[in-house]
Write a protein that holds these residues in place. Structure first.
Motif, PDB file in Angstrom:
ATOM      1  N   LEU A   1       5.504   7.170   4.676  1.00 33.84           N
ATOM      2  CA  LEU A   1       4.536   6.221   4.109  1.00 33.84           C
ATOM      3  C   LEU A   1       3.292   6.956   3.598  1.00 33.84           C
ATOM      4  O   LEU A   1       2.749   6.617   2.539  1.00 33.84           O
ATOM      5  N   LEU A   2       2.844   7.978   4.329  1.00 33.78           N
ATOM      6  CA  LEU A   2       1.700   8.770   3.860  1.00 33.78           C
ATOM      7  C   LEU A   2       2.057   9.497   2.560  1.00 33.78           C
ATOM      8  O   LEU A   2       1.264   9.551   1.615  1.00 33.78           O
TER       9      LEU A   2
ATOM     10  N   LEU B   1       3.741  -0.850   4.125  1.00 32.02           N
ATOM     11  CA  LEU B   1       2.414  -1.201   4.625  1.00 32.02           C
ATOM     12  C   LEU B   1       1.854  -2.263   3.699  1.00 32.02           C
ATOM     13  O   LEU B   1       1.719  -2.030   2.489  1.00 32.02           O
TER      14      LEU B   1
ATOM     15  N   PRO C   1       9.798   9.209   0.518  1.00 33.14           N
ATOM     16  CA  PRO C   1      10.290  10.345  -0.284  1.00 33.14           C
ATOM     17  C   PRO C   1      10.532  11.631   0.520  1.00 33.14           C
ATOM     18  O   PRO C   1      10.544  12.708  -0.053  1.00 33.14           O
TER      19      PRO C   1
ATOM     20  N   LYS D   1       0.826  -1.209   0.000  1.00 35.96           N
ATOM     21  CA  LYS D   1       0.000   0.000   0.000  1.00 35.96           C
ATOM     22  C   LYS D   1       0.857   1.255   0.000  1.00 35.96           C
ATOM     23  O   LYS D   1       0.488   2.280  -0.552  1.00 35.96           O
ATOM     24  N   SER D   2       1.997   1.166   0.680  1.00 40.72           N
ATOM     25  CA  SER D   2       2.978   2.244   0.646  1.00 40.72           C
ATOM     26  C   SER D   2       4.292   1.696   1.179  1.00 40.72           C
ATOM     27  O   SER D   2       4.319   0.614   1.782  1.00 40.72           O
ATOM     28  N   PHE D   3       5.369   2.428   0.949  1.00 49.44           N
ATOM     29  CA  PHE D   3       6.666   1.975   1.450  1.00 49.44           C
ATOM     30  C   PHE D   3       7.570   3.180   1.624  1.00 49.44           C
ATOM     31  O   PHE D   3       7.290   4.279   1.116  1.00 49.44           O
ATOM     32  N   SER D   4       8.646   2.965   2.366  1.00 51.82           N
ATOM     33  CA  SER D   4       9.680   3.993   2.472  1.00 51.82           C
ATOM     34  C   SER D   4      11.035   3.322   2.494  1.00 51.82           C
ATOM     35  O   SER D   4      11.209   2.285   3.149  1.00 51.82           O
ATOM     36  N   GLU D   5      11.964   3.923   1.760  1.00 48.70           N
ATOM     37  CA  GLU D   5      13.349   3.481   1.841  1.00 48.70           C
ATOM     38  C   GLU D   5      13.986   4.311   2.951  1.00 48.70           C
ATOM     39  O   GLU D   5      14.089   5.534   2.825  1.00 48.70           O
TER      40      GLU D   5
ATOM     41  N   VAL E   1       4.322   0.919  -5.215  1.00 50.03           N
ATOM     42  CA  VAL E   1       3.002   0.749  -4.613  1.00 50.03           C
ATOM     43  C   VAL E   1       2.161  -0.117  -5.540  1.00 50.03           C
ATOM     44  O   VAL E   1       2.154   0.085  -6.756  1.00 50.03           O
TER      45      VAL E   1
ATOM     46  N   GLN F   1       4.443   8.786   0.306  1.00 50.39           N
ATOM     47  CA  GLN F   1       4.590   7.861  -0.823  1.00 50.39           C
ATOM     48  C   GLN F   1       3.221   7.450  -1.366  1.00 50.39           C
ATOM     49  O   GLN F   1       3.009   7.346  -2.583  1.00 50.39           O
ATOM     50  N   ALA F   2       2.274   7.239  -0.451  1.00 54.58           N
ATOM     51  CA  ALA F   2       0.930   6.840  -0.876  1.00 54.58           C
ATOM     52  C   ALA F   2       0.257   7.960  -1.670  1.00 54.58           C
ATOM     53  O   ALA F   2      -0.434   7.703  -2.664  1.00 54.58           O
TER      54      ALA F   2
ATOM     55  N   LEU G   1      -4.766   6.630   3.833  1.00 51.31           N
ATOM     56  CA  LEU G   1      -3.429   7.229   3.867  1.00 51.31           C
ATOM     57  C   LEU G   1      -3.419   8.607   3.207  1.00 51.31           C
ATOM     58  O   LEU G   1      -2.442   9.336   3.315  1.00 51.31           O
TER      59      LEU G   1
ATOM     60  N   ALA H   1       1.817   8.027  -5.111  1.00 53.20           N
ATOM     61  CA  ALA H   1       1.392   6.883  -5.925  1.00 53.20           C
ATOM     62  C   ALA H   1      -0.067   7.023  -6.346  1.00 53.20           C
ATOM     63  O   ALA H   1      -0.445   6.649  -7.463  1.00 53.20           O
TER      64      ALA H   1
END
Ligand SMILES: [Zn+2]
Lengths: 136, 385
Positions: B147-148, A92, B201, A69-73, A114, B150-151, B253, B154
């Motif tokens: 995470l928020l 997520l 990001p 659903k989402s990710f972070s590096e 995503v 990036q969502a 999100l 996207a």
């Protein structure tokens, strides 16, 4: 693949109620609760169903598959134990059964995006086998 | 009809943020900033009969209102802790007004502050985030907000530059606030995009700088409000909603509990986001401002970037945004950071914002946000006609 087994990272603070989840993960099964009163799936494990407040929750094995659903590096981790493997990815994961869990996304040949399909992969992180995920 | 019985903000206090305050306690800071607010209001300590404070992790785990009341020499007839993260400050304002409207007290001190000493103790949390997020490598707010963000990218194709516009605009506004931690240090969109990636990001300059500081606000009954030194600032509407704690449990999100909170506050005030003289929006990260602009209906979902490019976000623009620099420009004094948005709104509505005054400022939207887009409070404030 990056070896995470030697990391000095904090492990889960397991309690009696949540032990089936972590034990299942060790054995390669993603265990989740289902409410026998309203039929909905619950994650993280709880003492009552957050949808209907029934106490009648039963463990079942999830498919172990989900959607990113989402990710972070992560370049600057919140805990110093993760510094040796930066950057690493957390994401997520929306499980096929419905609920979302946060997990570690194992390094692959390409960066994740995503919507990617993920599969649970029991992984030694800091000396404990935890339910991480890999790209399908 | 007036749900808040005319309760108004009559005094504000603010400490200049500092990076370190070795040996200073939270109580000292609360006392100094409370004194400033009372002086500003023209209120005697003995007139304060209500007290709202924040949690004081690592210093006073329990009995916080009594500890603060004793230190300040107050004997309030209403005292409580408001524990809503960055929404605590705005959350105090409507609670103060509600306590006044119910007759429990007349004059409420709402105060938040924090010291900043090295070696902050790691919290001995034993909650679901500690058990289910931390072991996988996700500790702290940066990753949750990444995470928020990036969502959002996207879902809508929003770009890194769209988000950097927020940080650049707030830095520009901070150049008119000598108390801001980044006063004298502007940052361009290019500077923000060139700053180190913390958790993709999210760049470093899209994240607030932690500072020590304190903010205090005095709310008074309609009867008492006219007696002070300042033009009272009225509470016209309020909304609050709490939906989750961990980012994995967020219902969405890309839209948060501020949406219904703002809708409620605007309905109560009989106003809309576009009517506001000032947008005083909680801004722990750029993504929080982006989502709030969309949740407020100022831009359709996914289109905050286009709104920002047209808006004019300085004091002379069409939509002045965080004229004190926001927390991105002013610094984030922990829980008091959320109260900076109230304090700046009061300054603008009293026409006291020297050097950055919005002309004819009549109304302000103030938002507070806690945890990961989890705890939300929206206020609509208005200048006395
Ligand atoms: Zn149920």
């Amino acid at each position: 693949m990056t070896d995470l087994s030697g990391l000095r990272t904090p492990g889960p603070t397991i309690i009696a109620l949540t032990e089936p989840f972590w034990k299942g993960g060790e054995e390669g099964h993603l265990m989740i609760q289902r409410c026998r009163s309203c039929g909905r799936v619950v994650f993280y494990p709880r003492a009552i169903c957050p949808h209907c407040w029934s106490e009648d929750l039963a463990w079942e094995q999830a498919s172990g598959r989900g959607r990113l659903k989402s990710f972070s590096e992560v370049h600057k981790p919140g805990h110093p134990g993760w510094l040796p493997v930066t950057p690493y990815v957390v994401g997520l994961v929306e499980l096929e059964e419905g609920p979302t869990m946060l997990s570690h996304v194992l390094a692959a040949g390409r960066p994740p995006k995503v919507g990617d399909t993920l599969v649970m992969e029991p992984t030694d992180i800091g000396g404990r086998i935890l339910p991480a995920f890999r790209l399908e | 009809m007036d749900a808040w019985a005319g309760a108004s903000i009559v005094g504000i206090g603010e400490l200049k943020p500092e990076r370190r305050t070795e040996g200073v306690t939270t109580l000292e800071i609360l006392a100094r900033v409370s004194r400033l607010a009372a002086l500003d209001a023209g209120v005697e300590p003995g007139e304060i009969d209500g007290l709202l404070v924040g949690p004081q992790v690592g210093e006073t785990p329990q009995h916080v209102p009594a500890t603060v009341a004793e230190y300040l020499g107050l004997k309030p007839t209403m005292a409580n802790v408001v524990d809503l993260g960055g929404a605590s400050g705005p959350g105090m304002i409507w609670r103060a007004a509600a306590a006044i409207a119910s007759g429990m007290c007349e004059t409420v001190l709402c105060v938040l502050g924090n010291h900043r000493n090295p070696e902050a103790p790691r919290s001995p949390n034993r909650n679901p985030i500690r058990e289910f997020d931390v072991p996988f490598g996700a500790s702290g707010a940066n990753i949750s907000y990444a995470l928020l963000m990036q969502a959002h990218m996207a879902s809508y194709g929003s770009t890194a530059e769209d988000f950097a516009l927020i940080a650049a605009a707030e830095r520009a506004n901070a150049q008119r606030n000598p108390n801001a931690i980044f006063y004298g240090k502007p940052a361009s969109v290019a500077d923000i995009l060139a700053s180190p990636m913390v958790a993709s990001p999210l760049h470093l300059l899209e994240i607030v700088m932690p500072v020590a500081g304190g903010e205090a606000v005095i709310v008074r009954s309609a009867k008492g409000a006219g007696k002070g030194r300042n033009k009272p600032v009225r509470l016209l509407g309020a909304g609050e909603k709490v939906t989750h704690r961990a980012v994995s449990q967020a219902p969405s999100l890309t839209s948060g509990p501020l949406k219904p909170s703002m809708e409620r506050a605007f309905a109560q005030a009989g106003l809309a986001a576009r009517d506001m003289s000032l947008l005083s929006l909680y801004d722990c990260y750029t993504i929080m401002v982006a989502t709030t602009i969309e949740d407020a209906g100022l831009a359709p979902p996914g289109e905050f970037g286009a709104f920002l490019r047209d808006a004019g976000l300085g004091p002379d623009g069409q939509y002045p945004l965080n004229t004190h620099g926001g927390q991105l420009g002013f610094g984030q004094p922990d829980l008091a950071g959320g109260m900076t948005h109230v304090v700046e709104a009061v300054r603008q509505l009293r026409a006291d914002a020297a050097g950055r005054q919005i002309r004819n400022a009549t109304t302000a939207l103030v938002t507070g946000n806690g945890a990961t887009m989890s705890e939300a409070v929206a206020l609509v404030l208005g200048a006395e006609a």
